[in-house]
Structures are given as C-alpha cells and as structure tokens.
Design a protein around this motif. Sequence first.
Motif, PDB file in Angstrom:
ATOM      1  N   SER A  77       0.376  -1.248  -0.227  1.00  0.00           N
ATOM      2  CA  SER A  77      -0.002  -0.377   0.218  1.00  0.00           C
ATOM      3  C   SER A  77       1.497   1.103  -0.367  1.00  0.00           C
ATOM      4  O   SER A  77       0.435   2.240  -0.571  1.00  0.00           O
ATOM      5  CB  SER A  77      -1.127  -0.070   1.155  1.00  0.00           C
ATOM      6  OG  SER A  77      -1.805   0.977   0.891  1.00  0.00           O
ATOM      7  N   THR A  78       2.043   1.389   0.564  1.00  0.00           N
ATOM      8  CA  THR A  78       2.945   2.203   0.941  1.00  0.00           C
ATOM      9  C   THR A  78       3.761   2.215  -0.446  1.00  0.00           C
ATOM     10  O   THR A  78       4.063   3.510  -1.029  1.00  0.00           O
ATOM     11  CB  THR A  78       3.740   1.975   1.797  1.00  0.00           C
ATOM     12  OG1 THR A  78       2.650   1.679   3.345  1.00  0.00           O
ATOM     13  CG2 THR A  78       4.398   3.434   2.055  1.00  0.00           C
ATOM     14  N   ARG A  79       3.926   1.384  -0.634  1.00  0.00           N
ATOM     15  CA  ARG A  79       4.423   1.567  -2.413  1.00  0.00           C
ATOM     16  C   ARG A  79       3.481   1.817  -3.064  1.00  0.00           C
ATOM     17  O   ARG A  79       4.133   2.558  -4.524  1.00  0.00           O
ATOM     18  CB  ARG A  79       5.043  -0.257  -2.804  1.00  0.00           C
ATOM     19  CG  ARG A  79       5.687   0.167  -4.101  1.00  0.00           C
ATOM     20  CD  ARG A  79       6.325  -0.982  -4.489  1.00  0.00           C
ATOM     21  NE  ARG A  79       7.363  -1.691  -5.903  1.00  0.00           N
ATOM     22  CZ  ARG A  79       6.522  -0.822  -6.708  1.00  0.00           C
ATOM     23  NH1 ARG A  79       5.420  -0.544  -7.076  1.00  0.00           N
ATOM     24  NH2 ARG A  79       7.513  -1.276  -7.741  1.00  0.00           N
ATOM     25  N   GLU A  80       2.582   2.148  -3.617  1.00  0.00           N
ATOM     26  CA  GLU A  80       1.562   3.134  -4.183  1.00  0.00           C
ATOM     27  C   GLU A  80       1.252   4.020  -3.653  1.00  0.00           C
ATOM     28  O   GLU A  80       1.287   4.534  -5.087  1.00  0.00           O
ATOM     29  CB  GLU A  80       0.421   1.408  -4.321  1.00  0.00           C
ATOM     30  CG  GLU A  80      -0.864   2.335  -5.272  1.00  0.00           C
ATOM     31  CD  GLU A  80      -0.333   2.374  -6.162  1.00  0.00           C
ATOM     32  OE1 GLU A  80      -0.575   2.439  -7.993  1.00  0.00           O
ATOM     33  OE2 GLU A  80       0.033   0.824  -6.576  1.00  0.00           O
ATOM     34  N   GLN A  81       1.374   3.912  -3.048  1.00  0.00           N
ATOM     35  CA  GLN A  81       0.995   5.402  -2.226  1.00  0.00           C
ATOM     36  C   GLN A  81       2.625   6.339  -2.637  1.00  0.00           C
ATOM     37  O   GLN A  81       2.380   7.189  -3.566  1.00  0.00           O
ATOM     38  CB  GLN A  81       1.058   6.071  -0.941  1.00  0.00           C
ATOM     39  CG  GLN A  81      -0.342   5.587  -0.375  1.00  0.00           C
ATOM     40  CD  GLN A  81      -0.556   5.424   1.213  1.00  0.00           C
ATOM     41  OE1 GLN A  81       0.842   5.562   1.515  1.00  0.00           O
ATOM     42  NE2 GLN A  81      -1.925   5.309   1.699  1.00  0.00           N
ATOM     43  N   PHE A  82       3.565   5.824  -2.684  1.00  0.00           N
ATOM     44  CA  PHE A  82       4.933   6.209  -3.625  1.00  0.00           C
ATOM     45  C   PHE A  82       4.798   6.544  -4.814  1.00  0.00           C
ATOM     46  O   PHE A  82       5.688   7.614  -5.337  1.00  0.00           O
ATOM     47  CB  PHE A  82       6.072   5.493  -3.078  1.00  0.00           C
ATOM     48  CG  PHE A  82       7.466   5.682  -2.979  1.00  0.00           C
ATOM     49  CD1 PHE A  82       8.051   6.996  -2.897  1.00  0.00           C
ATOM     50  CD2 PHE A  82       7.985   4.931  -3.873  1.00  0.00           C
ATOM     51  CE1 PHE A  82       9.211   7.240  -3.177  1.00  0.00           C
ATOM     52  CE2 PHE A  82       9.407   5.858  -4.243  1.00  0.00           C
ATOM     53  CZ  PHE A  82       9.821   7.047  -3.614  1.00  0.00           C
ATOM     54  N   ALA A  83       4.407   5.433  -5.290  1.00  0.00           N
ATOM     55  CA  ALA A  83       4.300   5.759  -7.009  1.00  0.00           C
ATOM     56  C   ALA A  83       3.739   6.521  -8.237  1.00  0.00           C
ATOM     57  O   ALA A  83       3.626   7.287  -8.361  1.00  0.00           O
ATOM     58  CB  ALA A  83       3.728   3.967  -7.766  1.00  0.00           C
ATOM     59  N   ARG A  84       2.489   6.704  -6.916  1.00  0.00           N
ATOM     60  CA  ARG A  84       1.476   7.954  -7.335  1.00  0.00           C
ATOM     61  C   ARG A  84       2.101   9.351  -7.180  1.00  0.00           C
ATOM     62  O   ARG A  84       2.008  10.404  -7.120  1.00  0.00           O
ATOM     63  CB  ARG A  84       0.057   7.871  -6.474  1.00  0.00           C
ATOM     64  CG  ARG A  84      -0.626   7.041  -6.921  1.00  0.00           C
ATOM     65  CD  ARG A  84      -2.352   6.942  -6.580  1.00  0.00           C
ATOM     66  NE  ARG A  84      -2.592   5.875  -6.010  1.00  0.00           N
ATOM     67  CZ  ARG A  84      -3.103   5.168  -5.050  1.00  0.00           C
ATOM     68  NH1 ARG A  84      -3.267   5.491  -3.818  1.00  0.00           N
ATOM     69  NH2 ARG A  84      -3.971   4.182  -4.877  1.00  0.00           N
ATOM     70  N   ALA A  85       2.722   9.054  -5.593  1.00  0.00           N
ATOM     71  CA  ALA A  85       3.952  10.654  -5.710  1.00  0.00           C
ATOM     72  C   ALA A  85       4.701  10.794  -6.397  1.00  0.00           C
ATOM     73  O   ALA A  85       4.358  12.851  -6.527  1.00  0.00           O
ATOM     74  CB  ALA A  85       4.347  10.631  -4.013  1.00  0.00           C
ATOM     75  N   LEU A  86       5.273  10.592  -7.680  1.00  0.00           N
ATOM     76  CA  LEU A  86       6.185  10.504  -8.263  1.00  0.00           C
ATOM     77  C   LEU A  86       5.660  11.239  -9.552  1.00  0.00           C
ATOM     78  O   LEU A  86       6.266  11.633 -10.259  1.00  0.00           O
ATOM     79  CB  LEU A  86       6.761   9.007  -8.353  1.00  0.00           C
ATOM     80  CG  LEU A  86       8.458   8.480  -7.093  1.00  0.00           C
ATOM     81  CD1 LEU A  86       9.150   7.469  -7.312  1.00  0.00           C
ATOM     82  CD2 LEU A  86       9.232   9.490  -7.187  1.00  0.00           C
TER      83      LEU A  86
END
Length: 99
Positions: free
Chosen positions: A18-27
């Motif tokens: 879930s955190t990885r997905e949020q990081f991807a969206r932020a990038l």
Amino acid sequence: MREKHLGHAVSLATILLSTREQFARALRDAAMASIRARSRGAGYDQPIISRYFLESHVDDALYLIGRDGLDALESNVRFAVDEMIREALENVRLRRTDN
C-alpha cells in the motif's frame, strides 16, 4: 509461534504494498506537476506515464533509497522524478516524429 510470525510478515507486506503504491502516485504526481509547470503555454502534448514506466522508476528509486539510506533520500527521490520527466518528454518527442 510460527503462524504468529507469518501473520505479522503478511500484515507488514500488505502495508508495504500500500505504501509503495502511494509512493508511486507521489512520484507520478511530482513528475506531471513539473512537466505542466515547464510546458505552460508552450503547446506541448500531454505526456503519458504508463504503469510499466512508473513501476520501473519506483523500483529504481526504492533500490537507491535502500542502498543509500536516509543520507541521500531527497536526492534519490529527485533523481527518480527527473528521470520520469526526461523519459516522458522523450516519449512525447518520439510520438511527434512518428506522426
């Protein structure tokens, strides 16, 4: 006891994904905001950041963050965003030459 540890690992893996997905969206959002700011009024085609394209940059950024730790965190995130911008704009240029 084994099942307790396995359950804990599965729970952490779920949080990590879930955190990885949020990081991807932020990038992605950072790259798109920068592209929009650079191209305001210039008539550029809107670049597309595909899922595959995004995933490869997220993996690279996570590798660099894991390798270099907190000392280089900001520079590694900036590098990932800059690479996404560079590649997205290059794809726009290639689409234009193909047409």
